[in-house]
Design a protein around this motif. Structure first.
Motif, short mmCIF file in Angstrom:
data_model
loop_
_atom_site.label_atom_id
_atom_site.label_comp_id
_atom_site.label_asym_id
_atom_site.label_seq_id
_atom_site.Cartn_x
_atom_site.Cartn_y
_atom_site.Cartn_z
N ARG A 1 -21.49 -35.67 -0.99
CA ARG A 1 -21.16 -36.55 0.14
C ARG A 1 -20.92 -38.01 -0.24
NH1 ARG A 1 -26.05 -35.69 4.06
NH2 ARG A 1 -24.86 -37.19 5.29
N PHE A 2 -21.60 -38.48 -1.29
CA PHE A 2 -21.53 -39.92 -1.59
C PHE A 2 -21.31 -40.20 -3.08
CE2 PHE A 2 -24.71 -39.23 1.86
CZ PHE A 2 -23.94 -39.72 2.91
N SER A 3 -20.49 -39.38 -3.70
CA SER A 3 -20.31 -39.49 -5.16
C SER A 3 -19.75 -40.83 -5.61
CB SER A 3 -19.40 -38.36 -5.65
OG SER A 3 -18.11 -38.47 -5.05
N SER A 4 -19.04 -41.53 -4.72
CA SER A 4 -18.42 -42.80 -5.12
C SER A 4 -19.35 -43.99 -4.98
CB SER A 4 -17.16 -43.05 -4.27
OG SER A 4 -17.50 -43.17 -2.90
N THR A 5 -20.56 -43.79 -4.45
CA THR A 5 -21.48 -44.91 -4.23
C THR A 5 -22.36 -45.13 -5.45
OG1 THR A 5 -23.25 -43.54 -3.29
CG2 THR A 5 -21.54 -44.33 -1.77
N THR A 6 -22.89 -46.34 -5.57
CA THR A 6 -23.82 -46.64 -6.66
C THR A 6 -25.13 -45.86 -6.50
OG1 THR A 6 -24.66 -48.57 -5.46
CG2 THR A 6 -22.89 -48.94 -7.04
N ASN B 1 -26.95 -32.12 -17.49
CA ASN B 1 -25.89 -31.99 -16.48
C ASN B 1 -25.84 -33.22 -15.57
OD1 ASN B 1 -25.12 -29.46 -17.40
ND2 ASN B 1 -26.52 -28.38 -16.03
N ALA B 2 -27.00 -33.74 -15.20
CA ALA B 2 -27.04 -34.92 -14.34
C ALA B 2 -26.45 -36.13 -15.04
CB ALA B 2 -28.49 -35.21 -13.92
N GLU C 1 -19.27 -39.16 -16.42
CA GLU C 1 -17.89 -38.79 -16.11
C GLU C 1 -17.40 -39.33 -14.77
OE1 GLU C 1 -17.74 -34.57 -16.38
OE2 GLU C 1 -17.67 -34.54 -18.58
N LYS C 2 -18.30 -39.40 -13.79
CA LYS C 2 -17.89 -39.76 -12.43
C LYS C 2 -18.02 -41.25 -12.11
CE LYS C 2 -16.95 -35.53 -11.23
NZ LYS C 2 -15.55 -35.11 -10.96
N SER C 3 -18.90 -41.93 -12.78
CA SER C 3 -19.11 -43.34 -12.45
C SER C 3 -17.92 -44.19 -12.89
CB SER C 3 -20.38 -43.87 -13.12
OG SER C 3 -20.54 -45.24 -12.84
N SER C 4 -17.55 -45.16 -12.06
CA SER C 4 -16.48 -46.09 -12.41
C SER C 4 -17.05 -47.36 -13.01
CB SER C 4 -15.67 -46.44 -11.15
OG SER C 4 -16.49 -47.02 -10.15
N ASP C 5 -18.37 -47.45 -13.08
CA ASP C 5 -19.04 -48.64 -13.62
C ASP C 5 -19.35 -48.43 -15.10
OD1 ASP C 5 -21.34 -50.35 -14.43
OD2 ASP C 5 -21.19 -51.06 -12.36
N ALA D 1 -22.53 -46.26 -19.71
CA ALA D 1 -23.21 -46.53 -20.98
C ALA D 1 -24.66 -46.06 -20.95
CB ALA D 1 -23.14 -48.02 -21.30
N VAL D 2 -25.36 -46.37 -19.88
CA VAL D 2 -26.76 -45.94 -19.75
C VAL D 2 -26.86 -44.43 -19.78
CG1 VAL D 2 -28.76 -45.88 -18.21
CG2 VAL D 2 -27.49 -48.01 -18.52
N ALA D 3 -25.96 -43.77 -19.06
CA ALA D 3 -25.97 -42.30 -19.02
C ALA D 3 -25.75 -41.71 -20.41
CB ALA D 3 -24.90 -41.79 -18.05
N LYS D 4 -24.82 -42.28 -21.18
CA LYS D 4 -24.54 -41.75 -22.52
C LYS D 4 -25.70 -41.99 -23.47
CE LYS D 4 -19.49 -42.16 -22.30
NZ LYS D 4 -18.29 -42.84 -22.85
N LEU D 5 -26.33 -43.14 -23.37
CA LEU D 5 -27.49 -43.42 -24.22
C LEU D 5 -28.63 -42.45 -23.92
CD1 LEU D 5 -27.50 -47.33 -24.17
CD2 LEU D 5 -27.36 -45.90 -26.22
#
Length: 225
Positions: free
Chosen positions: A84-89, A113-114, A120-124, A129-133
Motif C-alpha cells: 500500500r505504501f511502497s513509495s513512502t519513507t 528479502n526485506a 531495489e525499491k527505495s529512491s533514496d 546504501a544502508v540496506a546494502k551494508l
C-alpha cells in the motif's frame, strides 16, 4: 447622442462576438486544462498527505509488533506496508527495522528479502546504501562471502565510502585474507573524519592485525607531501 452611443456599444459587442467566435474554443480549452491541472495538483497533494498519515499509523503498528517479537504480525504489517505504501519513507524504514528483527530471531532469509526490497525499491541513495551494508552483514553471518562482496562492490554515496571499506575489511578478515583486510581498514581509517568515534574502532581492528593506524596514516601524509 444616444443613438451614437448605442452604435458604439453595438460595434463593441460585434467585435467581442467576432473575437469569441474566432478564439472562444481555444480559450475555453485552455481554461479547462489549467483548472484540471490545478485540481489534479490539489488532489495529488491531498493524496500524498493521506498516504503519509496512513503509512505513519501502519509504521507505529509495525514498531509495536517488533517490540512484542510477534513474527506473524510483523510479516502481515510489513506486507501491507509494501503493498500500500511502497513509495513512502515509512516503507523503507520498516524494511530496515524488520530486517534487524528477523536477524535477532534467526530468520536470515526473511532479513535478506526485506533488505533486498529496500535496496531495489527505495529512491533514496541513503536508504539503498544502508540496506546494502546490512545485507552484506547478513550474508557474512551465514558465510555467503561472495554475495556479501557483491553488495559492497556497487556504487555508494561518498559519505558511505568509509563504512563500505570497513565492512570489506571485516569480510576479508573473516576469510583469513589479512593483507586485503588491512588495506580496506586503512582506507576506512583515512576516509573517516578524525572526530568520528567509529574511526577508533577501525584503529582497534588494525591494531589486532598488527598495524599501527596512526603511524601508517602519518607515513602516508609524509609520502603525499
Amino acid at each position: 447622442m444616444a443613438n451614437h452611443l448605442d452604435l458604439e456599444e453595438q460595434e463593441q459587442l460585434d467585435q467581442i462576438k467576432h473575437f469569441w467566435k474566432q478564439y472562444g474554443n481555444a480559450i475555453t480549452w485552455a481554461l479547462v486544462v489549467v483548472l484540471s491541472a490545478f485540481a489534479s495538483w490539489n488532489f495529488y497533494q491531498y493524496w500524498q498527505r493521506n498516504q503519509a498519515v496512513q503509512a505513519a499509523a501502519l509504521f507505529d503498528e509495525m514498531d509495536r509488533a517488533i517490540q512484542l517479537s510477534d513474527v506473524e504480525r510483523i510479516d502481515r504489517v510489513f506486507s501491507d506496508m509494501k503493498d500500500r505504501f511502497s513509495s513512502t519513507t515509512y516503507a523503507q524504514q520498516s524494511g530496515l527495522l524488520v530486517a534487524k528483527q528477523y536477524v535477532v530471531l534467526g530468520k536470515h532469509e526473511a532479513a535478506e528479502n526485506a533488505l533486498i526490497w529496500v535496496a531495489e525499491k527505495s529512491s533514496d541513495p541513503g536508504y539503498q546504501a544502508v540496506a546494502k551494508l546490512r545485507l552484506a552483514a547478513v550474508f557474512m553471518d551465514v558465510k555467503n562471502f561472495n554475495a556479501a562482496l557483491l553488495q559492497l562492490d556497487g556504487r555508494f554515496p561518498a559519505s558511505f565510502e568509509p563504512l563500505v571499506a570497513d565492512r570489506k575489511g571485516d569480510l576479508f578478515a573473516l576469510q583469513g585474507n589479512r593483507n586485503k583486510a588491512v588495506l580496506e581498514y586503512q582506507k576506512a581509517y583515512q576516509l573517516f573524519n578524525a572526530n568520528i568515534d567509529y574511526r577508533r574502532l577501525v584503529e582497534v581492528k588494525l591494531n589486532a592485525l598488527g598495524v599501527d593506524a596512526q603511524v601508517q596514516a602519518a607515513t602516508t601524509i609524509v609520502a603525499v607531501k
